[in-house]
Scaffold this active site. Sequence first.
Site, PDB file in Angstrom:
ATOM      1  N   ILE A  47       4.733  28.094 -19.321  1.00 35.27           N
ATOM      2  CA  ILE A  47       3.526  28.036 -18.490  1.00 35.27           C
ATOM      3  C   ILE A  47       3.392  29.336 -17.721  1.00 35.27           C
ATOM      4  O   ILE A  47       4.286  29.711 -16.955  1.00 35.27           O
ATOM      5  CB  ILE A  47       3.572  26.855 -17.495  1.00 35.27           C
ATOM      6  CG1 ILE A  47       3.828  25.535 -18.218  1.00 35.27           C
ATOM      7  CG2 ILE A  47       2.276  26.778 -16.693  1.00 35.27           C
ATOM      8  CD1 ILE A  47       5.255  25.067 -18.146  1.00 35.27           C
ATOM      9  N   ASN A  71      -2.162  29.701 -18.530  1.00 35.62           N
ATOM     10  CA  ASN A  71      -2.847  29.203 -17.340  1.00 35.62           C
ATOM     11  C   ASN A  71      -3.242  30.298 -16.357  1.00 35.62           C
ATOM     12  O   ASN A  71      -4.266  30.189 -15.681  1.00 35.62           O
ATOM     13  CB  ASN A  71      -1.944  28.187 -16.632  1.00 35.62           C
ATOM     14  CG  ASN A  71      -2.370  27.938 -15.194  1.00 35.62           C
ATOM     15  OD1 ASN A  71      -3.361  27.278 -14.922  1.00 35.62           O
ATOM     16  ND2 ASN A  71      -1.616  28.502 -14.251  1.00 35.62           N
ATOM     17  N   TYR A 124     -15.400  37.963 -15.003  1.00 34.19           N
ATOM     18  CA  TYR A 124     -14.751  36.660 -15.176  1.00 34.19           C
ATOM     19  C   TYR A 124     -15.448  35.857 -16.273  1.00 34.19           C
ATOM     20  O   TYR A 124     -14.778  35.287 -17.156  1.00 34.19           O
ATOM     21  CB  TYR A 124     -14.769  35.896 -13.856  1.00 34.19           C
ATOM     22  CG  TYR A 124     -14.029  34.577 -13.887  1.00 34.19           C
ATOM     23  CD1 TYR A 124     -12.645  34.539 -14.031  1.00 34.19           C
ATOM     24  CD2 TYR A 124     -14.704  33.369 -13.753  1.00 34.19           C
ATOM     25  CE1 TYR A 124     -11.954  33.334 -14.046  1.00 34.19           C
ATOM     26  CE2 TYR A 124     -14.031  32.160 -13.762  1.00 34.19           C
ATOM     27  CZ  TYR A 124     -12.653  32.151 -13.910  1.00 34.19           C
ATOM     28  OH  TYR A 124     -11.973  30.959 -13.926  1.00 34.19           O
ATOM     29  N   LYS A 140     -13.491  34.864 -19.864  1.00 27.53           N
ATOM     30  CA  LYS A 140     -13.323  33.457 -20.246  1.00 27.53           C
ATOM     31  C   LYS A 140     -14.122  33.112 -21.495  1.00 27.53           C
ATOM     32  O   LYS A 140     -13.686  32.293 -22.321  1.00 27.53           O
ATOM     33  CB  LYS A 140     -13.705  32.544 -19.083  1.00 27.53           C
ATOM     34  CG  LYS A 140     -12.733  32.601 -17.905  1.00 27.53           C
ATOM     35  CD  LYS A 140     -11.328  32.193 -18.312  1.00 27.53           C
ATOM     36  CE  LYS A 140     -10.376  32.125 -17.127  1.00 27.53           C
ATOM     37  NZ  LYS A 140      -9.005  31.730 -17.510  1.00 27.53           N
ATOM     38  N   THR A 162      -7.739  25.129  -5.098  1.00 33.25           N
ATOM     39  CA  THR A 162      -6.640  26.068  -5.326  1.00 33.25           C
ATOM     40  C   THR A 162      -6.928  27.381  -4.609  1.00 33.25           C
ATOM     41  O   THR A 162      -7.992  27.572  -4.021  1.00 33.25           O
ATOM     42  CB  THR A 162      -6.461  26.354  -6.828  1.00 33.25           C
ATOM     43  OG1 THR A 162      -7.670  26.957  -7.326  1.00 33.25           O
ATOM     44  CG2 THR A 162      -6.177  25.077  -7.605  1.00 33.25           C
TER      45      THR A 162
END
Length: 253
Positions: free
Chosen positions: A6, A87, A154, A158, A191
């Site tokens: 991860i 991640n 971004y 993605k 987060t």
Amino acid sequence: MKYAIITGASKGLGKAITQRLITEGVHVVSVSRTENEELKKLAQEKQVYYNHFPCNLSLENEVQEVFMDIAHYIFQKNPTEILLINNAGVVEPIHKVGCMDPTPITRNIQINLIAPIYISNLFLNKAQHTNTVVQIVNITSGAAVRPIDGWSVYCSSKAGLNMFTQTTALEQAELKTPHLIIAFNPGIMDTDMQAVIRSSSTDAFKELERFKAFKENNQLVQAAVVSNALIDLVLSGDAENGKIYQINELIQK
């Protein structure tokens, strides 16, 4: 024996994913700049194998060196399955095109897109000479399919990650390998990334007030809820190769 790798495991969604996998008895390799001692302690309590590899994913040479070491380390153990979860991600730079510094542009693309491509390529290559099944999960975003003012880099990184996922899945299917790759959009979570977004300016990010309202109105989903939905899917064996999953469809099931 199953191993999970991860990236960005020290906090946020990565930490929640790692905690869940440890409780499931999966052997874990944590990758981040700094180690989370809570994860190490949890693994000791659960008597689960755990190892941490420090890595700055924005540095190309470091990514190559560290993941060559990880691949050698894991494949020599003859694992039945490797779960690779790309991640780690960054949202910056948050600004309009024409107003951005070049360094954060490069950092964003390196962490969000180039590192997952390199890591996936490495492990699929190594798996060709073994009986190990590789399952890859790329953490994507709704920004991959919607242009957002101030998020050009971004959104682009993605979107590239989504296309890489779908293309790799197509190739693996044509090769008739047992390997699987999916993307997963975790939605809007509580987060550190959301804190970064809220700290930007309206000049740089037109939707700033909307994102501040998510926090004020308790609309942010907890990382543990998101990680449980993802790991439930992964461990079920029902994931569809090449699919881009949305958190809402998994929670509703």
